[in-house]
Design a protein around this motif. Structure first.
Motif, PDB file in Angstrom:
ATOM      1  N   ALA A  66       0.838  -1.201   0.000  1.00  0.00           N
ATOM      2  CA  ALA A  66       0.000   0.000   0.000  1.00  0.00           C
ATOM      3  C   ALA A  66       0.876   1.256   0.000  1.00  0.00           C
ATOM      4  O   ALA A  66       0.570   2.230  -0.707  1.00  0.00           O
ATOM      5  N   GLN A  67       1.960   1.233   0.763  1.00  0.00           N
ATOM      6  CA  GLN A  67       2.876   2.377   0.794  1.00  0.00           C
ATOM      7  C   GLN A  67       3.541   2.581  -0.568  1.00  0.00           C
ATOM      8  O   GLN A  67       3.676   3.705  -1.035  1.00  0.00           O
ATOM      9  N   ARG A  68       3.954   1.476  -1.194  1.00  0.00           N
ATOM     10  CA  ARG A  68       4.571   1.556  -2.523  1.00  0.00           C
ATOM     11  C   ARG A  68       3.597   2.143  -3.542  1.00  0.00           C
ATOM     12  O   ARG A  68       3.964   2.990  -4.352  1.00  0.00           O
ATOM     13  N   GLU A  69       2.350   1.686  -3.485  1.00  0.00           N
ATOM     14  CA  GLU A  69       1.326   2.185  -4.414  1.00  0.00           C
ATOM     15  C   GLU A  69       1.062   3.676  -4.176  1.00  0.00           C
ATOM     16  O   GLU A  69       0.935   4.446  -5.129  1.00  0.00           O
ATOM     17  N   LYS A  70       1.009   4.062  -2.925  1.00  0.00           N
ATOM     18  CA  LYS A  70       0.802   5.470  -2.584  1.00  0.00           C
ATOM     19  C   LYS A  70       1.943   6.323  -3.115  1.00  0.00           C
ATOM     20  O   LYS A  70       1.715   7.377  -3.710  1.00  0.00           O
ATOM     21  N   LEU A  71       3.185   5.859  -2.945  1.00  0.00           N
ATOM     22  CA  LEU A  71       4.345   6.577  -3.435  1.00  0.00           C
ATOM     23  C   LEU A  71       4.332   6.651  -4.965  1.00  0.00           C
ATOM     24  O   LEU A  71       4.619   7.698  -5.553  1.00  0.00           O
ATOM     25  N   ARG A  72       3.964   5.548  -5.599  1.00  0.00           N
ATOM     26  CA  ARG A  72       3.900   5.520  -7.062  1.00  0.00           C
ATOM     27  C   ARG A  72       2.894   6.547  -7.575  1.00  0.00           C
ATOM     28  O   ARG A  72       3.168   7.299  -8.513  1.00  0.00           O
ATOM     29  N   LYS A  73       1.736   6.617  -6.936  1.00  0.00           N
ATOM     30  CA  LYS A  73       0.710   7.585  -7.347  1.00  0.00           C
ATOM     31  C   LYS A  73       1.175   9.018  -7.118  1.00  0.00           C
ATOM     32  O   LYS A  73       0.912   9.895  -7.941  1.00  0.00           O
ATOM     33  N   GLN A  74       1.873   9.259  -6.015  1.00  0.00           N
ATOM     34  CA  GLN A  74       2.397  10.595  -5.745  1.00  0.00           C
ATOM     35  C   GLN A  74       3.419  10.989  -6.804  1.00  0.00           C
ATOM     36  O   GLN A  74       3.437  12.131  -7.264  1.00  0.00           O
ATOM     37  N   GLN A  75       4.261  10.046  -7.189  1.00  0.00           N
ATOM     38  CA  GLN A  75       5.271  10.334  -8.204  1.00  0.00           C
ATOM     39  C   GLN A  75       4.620  10.610  -9.556  1.00  0.00           C
ATOM     40  O   GLN A  75       5.042  11.497 -10.284  1.00  0.00           O
ATOM     41  N   GLN A  76       3.575   9.849  -9.883  1.00  0.00           N
ATOM     42  CA  GLN A  76       2.858  10.074 -11.139  1.00  0.00           C
ATOM     43  C   GLN A  76       2.202  11.450 -11.140  1.00  0.00           C
ATOM     44  O   GLN A  76       2.227  12.158 -12.145  1.00  0.00           O
TER      45      GLN A  76
END
Length: 86
Positions: A66-76
């Motif tokens: 979930a943290q990885r997905e959150k970070l990925r979305k923030q980067q996008q």
């Protein structure tokens, strides 16, 4: 004199200052972590506690994903915003 067991949950006042305890509490997996510790304190054999270990591991993996997905979305989002302003 025997040293206290690391699985002894009666040392609450020390745990409040423990950065590992604070980190685990933030994951939402603290109760599962305590279940592993209680099992280890009771049985003194990690092989007996595999059910608790696997449940805790699964919880931690879900949190990390979930943290990885959150970070990925923030980067996008930040990449998209930078592209829009260029």
């Amino acid at each position: 004199m025997a040293s206290p067991s690391p699985h002894d949950r009666s040392r609450k006042e020390e745990d409040e200052d423990d950065p590992v305890e604070r980190m685990i509490s933030r994951t939402g997996c603290a109760e599962l972590h305590y279940a592993v510790q209680e099992c280890m304190a009771e049985h003194q054999d990690w092989r007996v506690c595999q059910s608790q270990v696997q449940t805790f591991k699964s919880c931690m993996m879900n949190f990390q994903n979930a943290q990885r997905e959150k970070l990925r979305k923030q980067q996008q989002t930040s990449t998209s915003a930078e592209s829009a302003t260029s």
